[in-house]
Design a protein around this motif. Sequence first.
Motif, short mmCIF file in Angstrom:
data_model
loop_
_atom_site.label_atom_id
_atom_site.label_comp_id
_atom_site.label_asym_id
_atom_site.label_seq_id
_atom_site.Cartn_x
_atom_site.Cartn_y
_atom_site.Cartn_z
N HIS B 154 0.86 -1.19 0.00
CA HIS B 154 0.00 0.00 0.00
C HIS B 154 0.89 1.24 0.00
CE1 HIS B 154 -2.07 3.05 2.76
NE2 HIS B 154 -2.70 3.15 1.62
N SER B 155 0.50 2.24 -0.76
CA SER B 155 1.23 3.50 -0.75
C SER B 155 2.68 3.30 -1.20
CB SER B 155 1.14 4.10 0.66
OG SER B 155 1.70 5.37 0.69
N ASN B 183 -3.52 2.02 -3.79
CA ASN B 183 -3.15 3.44 -3.71
C ASN B 183 -1.63 3.62 -3.70
OD1 ASN B 183 -5.77 4.25 -3.76
ND2 ASN B 183 -5.91 4.76 -1.59
N HIS B 242 -3.38 -3.01 -9.79
CA HIS B 242 -3.51 -1.78 -8.99
C HIS B 242 -4.95 -1.60 -8.54
CE1 HIS B 242 0.43 -0.30 -10.30
NE2 HIS B 242 0.11 -0.79 -11.48
N THR B 244 -7.06 1.59 -6.92
CA THR B 244 -6.84 3.00 -6.63
C THR B 244 -8.13 3.73 -6.34
OG1 THR B 244 -5.04 2.89 -8.24
CG2 THR B 244 -5.69 5.07 -7.51
N ALA B 245 -8.11 4.53 -5.29
CA ALA B 245 -9.24 5.41 -5.01
C ALA B 245 -9.09 6.65 -5.87
CB ALA B 245 -9.25 5.79 -3.53
N ASP B 248 -7.54 9.53 -4.30
CA ASP B 248 -6.22 9.35 -3.69
C ASP B 248 -5.25 10.44 -4.11
OD1 ASP B 248 -3.97 8.39 -2.47
OD2 ASP B 248 -3.51 7.00 -4.10
N TYR B 251 -2.51 9.26 -6.42
CA TYR B 251 -2.94 9.12 -7.80
C TYR B 251 -3.01 10.50 -8.44
CZ TYR B 251 -5.60 8.11 -11.94
OH TYR B 251 -5.99 8.03 -13.25
N THR B 271 -14.21 6.62 -3.00
CA THR B 271 -14.27 6.59 -1.53
C THR B 271 -15.05 7.77 -0.97
OG1 THR B 271 -12.19 7.78 -1.34
CG2 THR B 271 -12.06 5.39 -1.29
N SER B 530 -8.49 13.93 0.51
CA SER B 530 -7.68 13.16 -0.40
C SER B 530 -6.71 12.26 0.36
CB SER B 530 -6.90 14.14 -1.28
OG SER B 530 -6.19 13.44 -2.23
N HIS B 534 -6.50 8.00 0.65
CA HIS B 534 -5.26 7.26 0.44
C HIS B 534 -5.14 6.12 1.44
CE1 HIS B 534 -1.18 6.53 -0.69
NE2 HIS B 534 -0.83 6.58 0.59
N VAL B 539 -10.36 2.68 1.57
CA VAL B 539 -10.40 1.69 0.48
C VAL B 539 -11.24 0.49 0.90
CG1 VAL B 539 -8.98 0.06 -0.81
CG2 VAL B 539 -8.18 2.40 -0.47
#
Lengths: 195, 710
Positions: B154-155, B183, B242, B244-245, B248, B251, B271, B530, B534, B539
């Motif tokens: 993650h991240s 994310n 992947h 992704t929100a 995020d 992103y 989200t 935001s 993340h 998520v």
Amino acid sequence: MKKEADSKELPNTAAFQDEFTRSLLDSPEEVEDGHYLFESKTGGYSMLWPENAINEGPPFYQRTKNSFEKIIFNDRNEKENYRYSFSTTYSTYGESAIDSSLNLLSSGVSYFGEYKKIETDKTIIYFAKSEKSYEGAKGYFFFSYITSKESQKGLEYIYSAECIDYSNSNCDIDIKKEEQKALHYMKSVKFYKDE
Amino acid sequence: MSNEELLNSDILRARIMDLEYENLSEKEIKSEIKRIYFEETGKMLTADVNIYRSDDILKEHRKTNIDSGFDGTIIHFQSEELKINQAITITRGSELGEKNTWKPIDWTYNLIGIFVGGTDNQYQDARRFDDKVKNIIQNQRNTLPTLEKYGFGHSLGGNNISILQLIPDDKGELRFKNVYAINDAAPTAYQLAVIDSDFRWLINREYQLKNEQDIYTIPPDELKAFTEEYYKNKIDETTIHHLTAEEDMLYGASSVRGFLEIGGRDGFLDTDPIFSGIRELVDKIPDKDLRTIQMFLSNYSTTYNNDGFDGFIKELTGFNPAVVDSVLNARSDFSETVEKVQKSMNDLGKPFTDITEADNFWSVVKESVTLPFDVVGANINFQNELLSGLFQTIGNITELIVKAVPMIIEMTKKLPEVIRSVKVLYENLDPILQAFVDVGFISQIEKDEIVSYIKEIETSLVAIQTTIDESLDPSLLLALNSKDPKSQIEEIIEIVTAFQKIQSEISDIQEAFEGLKNVDTSFMEHFSVSAHAHGLDAVINALAVNKNISYKNNDMYMSPSGSGEIKVNISSSVRIYQKGLAITEEKESNVKKLKALFDIEYLEDYQNRQREIVTKIHTMESNPSQYSYLLYRTLWNPAGGYYTLTTINVNEQLFPFPSKINESFSHMIETIEGEIEKEKVLVKKIRDSIEELFSEEEKIAKMFDYQYGG
């Protein structure tokens, strides 16, 4: 002001004329023809530094206190049509972690063969070479993982030699000589003992 | 089921990844994995679970060294019976912040590292950890099927795990069967060029780079395309997934030059329905400006310190306090210098402010020097003192100014760069802020305020530069010593005025900063939306398929059908039930022990003692003569003895154990037993009522009975 005055007295070599590279080198004294001594600020090792090789600073220079140092440096000469590249990565993974160190080295240079074990007085060098081609250009790679016999320290050493312009008539890379040169660089690596 | 992927849904993977942030013990992780697996699948996890942590595996190496900030966990599932043998490598990739926050300490540092290249150290530690655990697992048993490996991240962990997959191992094989990145900070071409020597060589050849830094001058789209093609040829990109929100922040940032798109992405998670994400805002920043920012960042990446989180957000939006930090720091140097100079001037006996013009000042001096000694005899000593004081002071000031020269040189070097960056940032901020106004996140007034403060900063910086250019030529300052007293004093005054001007501009900058801090609160709040998107919690909630289920801190909350408002923490209820049950059972067994102890220590002991006394009485009564020695002790007695004890008769009166003690003990035990019974009923009631609330959910009842251990 003092610094200005100093730089005029500095040797007229790429290494000492480049501000960042100069900050890595302690002394403008040649320890060997055309080479300075690079003494790592990690306190872990020293190696030869060609007088015309420069490092361009982060991210091509990375250091984590005393346990990690990666330096990408180049000696590039357009007139003489050559480019010598160096990538050295120091870490505190020594002989006991040699498998994973060689694994890292292999994947970084896409080499999947064996290594030749060379012993010096205080180090063990796992050495291999490869050749790469790309659109008429060739790169000769000589690389090794060097470990200390006295402490848990190691240095990944990648040296490559190539012509800048392969269509030019003055392109001549002597592979044997380059290999000797690479080995000489690797054998000159010295690790400091733990205090 | 033969080694099919156990963690086979996004929500399972996201919840397992979330465990990485909870600082749990190995035992706790194991039981949490079982709980999450059961909550999500309704099935028990029958495979054995083993946990390997980077801190332990790399311990030997880290003993004497600073670690890279890399943190990872490998979860190994194995079962000979079910033919399961799979390992999940979870990379955290960055130092962890406080519990339950998504905001790791060196988040910004790492992101800058990714942005400009670098972070090799974490990559290397991740590989060494993964290799080492793989060896350990493979050396254990060979009756298991072939080990299958998966990578989660993650991240920044997503960045790390993706790079592990992009650079195959020494046999040229892919490390993981599948990689799941949530994310994630995508790898960049700059980062890979430093890590992967092979790739760096190709880039150098393809673009005929003269210097390594020239990679930043390659048109980003071209570089991105080249890099993506290279790695897509090298590995099977369908192994990277992947999630992704769309809100995020990372992103949002990833439209910034250099972030690669390798691997698949099945749409985006929403989200937060209100917030549309910042990517389109970032997209508006012109590429050449991004390059300026990128080069600027690379200067900061190695000296970066930990309070830089706000810094990054501002970096992204085009406003960076760090840019002006260097100027603000210089402020105190300035004040000090100016203060000293002023003090020296005041030593002349006149307030500094009076001597604003060289002519006035000079006339004071001239007056002092030219006064004939004999005209005012009384003044002679005074004049002498003033005179020597004056030259002393001039000497002092000159010295101070010479000392200030390196600082001025430093500023001349740095200022143009700072001004250029602030200009770039300022220009980029405008379209972004406008977009915020358009969607109603900030008001036009707030926007104008922000812009005007930044404009103010720029104006002040330019004023400082002009002042330096016009009045503070370092070489002239250095020559000050060799000048005649008149020009020396004239120049000193000019220099001090320039210093003051700079000082006042710098306080203007500081005021503008203060103003910004007060204005941009709501602006920052929208970034926190935001930032929240993340995090894994957002998520995980977006992934919940069933509208009656939501999650908080990795606990599952359910709402009974038809009443969306009520949320019950199922995970916690199960924990209360199981723990409550365990506690009452423990209490019951303690009561049992207590009763047994009472019997032994009081009742039996009392009887034993009575029995011993009676036995002794009998012995004494039947052999009285043997106890004659008792008489010798109290009466004088010649050798051979006069007295013999002939009869002993004991009038015994032994009471039974006091019933009061017995009664109060029994009463106490009854009370405790009653309490325990009540607790049992209560715990049972929790279960009953939740089961009743969710009577349609079959798995609820099972959840209460399944013990995760731990």
